[in-house]
Scaffold this motif. Structure first.
Motif, mmCIF file in Angstrom:
data_model
loop_
_atom_site.group_PDB
_atom_site.id
_atom_site.type_symbol
_atom_site.label_atom_id
_atom_site.label_comp_id
_atom_site.label_asym_id
_atom_site.label_seq_id
_atom_site.Cartn_x
_atom_site.Cartn_y
_atom_site.Cartn_z
ATOM 1 N N HIS A 203 4.824 0.718 1.012
ATOM 2 C CA HIS A 203 4.980 -0.401 1.924
ATOM 3 C C HIS A 203 4.699 -1.804 1.540
ATOM 4 O O HIS A 203 3.649 -2.033 1.210
ATOM 5 N N GLU B 35 6.199 8.941 5.092
ATOM 6 C CA GLU B 35 6.314 8.528 6.481
ATOM 7 C C GLU B 35 7.529 8.829 7.126
ATOM 8 O O GLU B 35 7.657 9.410 8.103
ATOM 9 N N HIS C 196 1.390 5.493 1.265
ATOM 10 C CA HIS C 196 1.023 6.690 1.848
ATOM 11 C C HIS C 196 1.567 8.144 0.909
ATOM 12 O O HIS C 196 2.501 7.822 0.442
ATOM 13 N N HIS D 233 0.831 -1.255 0.018
ATOM 14 C CA HIS D 233 -0.027 0.071 0.081
ATOM 15 C C HIS D 233 0.791 1.454 0.012
ATOM 16 O O HIS D 233 1.990 0.989 0.093
ATOM 17 N N THR E 154 2.601 1.696 11.304
ATOM 18 C CA THR E 154 2.468 3.210 11.506
ATOM 19 C C THR E 154 0.980 3.542 11.444
ATOM 20 O O THR E 154 0.770 4.835 11.475
HETATM 21 ZN ZN ZN Z 1 2.233 1.699 5.433
#
Ligand code: ZN
Ligand code: 1SD
Length: 260
Positions: free
Chosen positions: A118, A105, A95, A93, A198
């Motif tokens: 990720h 992140e 961010h 996925h 996270t």
């Molecule tokens: Zn993630």
């Protein structure tokens, strides 16, 4: 506990600790990677064994867009590097930020990237299911890849082209035969440290492997991520999915190691 966390004013990262006290724990993620990280000669190369990789579906879980894999056997695993066992690929996925904003992140010497990918893996040698592994100390290994803006990425369109089918929270559709190998940078040099998920429940179960080399994607491609919605199709409120990243957390004396 389901859904009272998000990335907004009333439910964002600064408030997660009220329902998830581990948010203030001793090995939280993400972190800022400092300028100087010492090379650990005992670290071997990380191997991403995705040759027979089997993606199944793409979905919107209300926090990100997720590509899910068949993890019933050892067809797609990573091993080597800091890992004692092979870890099976479960999903990947992203961010990302708002238009023209930072979105990664992890940060590197205080600098953000536009987005972070990720690849989430679990230890099927030690644990019997992903859910067990996700809550256990050596349970997960997440490979993080930074995305910087530049030229169109040659393969990312495969994902962005499917996004209209998973615009709303809770939607899912077939997404077969996608091999995330096409999203890797040319060098697999990495930093590694022990951290957490996270997102809530923020379990401290993750061996993080952050690739140093970013991949390039275009601003136009990232724009397609921002057409996704945090909200469901039936909800009155519409909320664009963006700025779905947690900021860096205190290092609290942890050691970060470099593969080169
Ligand atoms: Zn993630
Ligand atoms: O944000 C993801 C979350 O969606 C879920 O995939 C979790 C694993 O169960 O991992 C976190 S993260 O730590 O990889 N961002």
């Amino acid at each position: 506990k389901g859904n009272h966390w998000g990335y907004g004013k009333e439910n964002g990262p600064d408030l997660w600790h009220t329902h998830y006290p581990v948010a203030q724990g001793s090995r939280q993620s993400p972190i800022d990677i400092p300028r100087q990280v010492s090379h650990d000669p005992s670290l071997g190369p990380i191997v991403l064994d995705y040759d027979h990789c089997t993606s199944i579906s793409i979905s919107n879980n209300g926090h990100s867009v997720v590509v899910n894999f068949d993890d019933t056997d050892e067809r797609s695993v990573i091993h080597g590097g800091p890992l004692e066992n092979p870890y099976r690929l479960k999903q990947f996925h992203f961010h990302w930020g708002g238009k023209g904003c930072d979105g990664s992140e992890h940060t590197v010497a205080g600098n953000s990237y536009a987005s972070e990918l990720h690849l989430v893996h679990w230890n099927a040698v030690k644990y019997t299911s992903f859910d067990h592994a996700a809550a256990a100390p050596e349970g997960l290994a997440v490979v993080g890849i930074f995305l910087e803006t530049g030229d169109d990425h040659r393969w990312l369109h495969t994902i962005t082209d499917a996004m209209y089918m998973v615009k709303y929270k809770g939607s899912i559709t077939d997404f077969k035969g996608f091999n995330p190998k096409c999203l890797l940078p040319s060098s697999l040099h990495y930093w590694t440290y022990l951290g957490s998920l996270t997102t809530p429940p923020l379990h401290e179960s993750v061996t993080w492997i952050l690739l140093k080399d970013p991949i390039a994607v275009s601003e136009k491609q990232l724009g397609k991520f921002r057409l996704l919605q945090f909200t469901g199709e039936e909800e009155d409120q519409r909320l664009r999915m963006e700025n779905n990243f947690r900021p860096p957390q205190p290092l609290k004396g942890r050691r970060i190691r470099s593969s080169n």
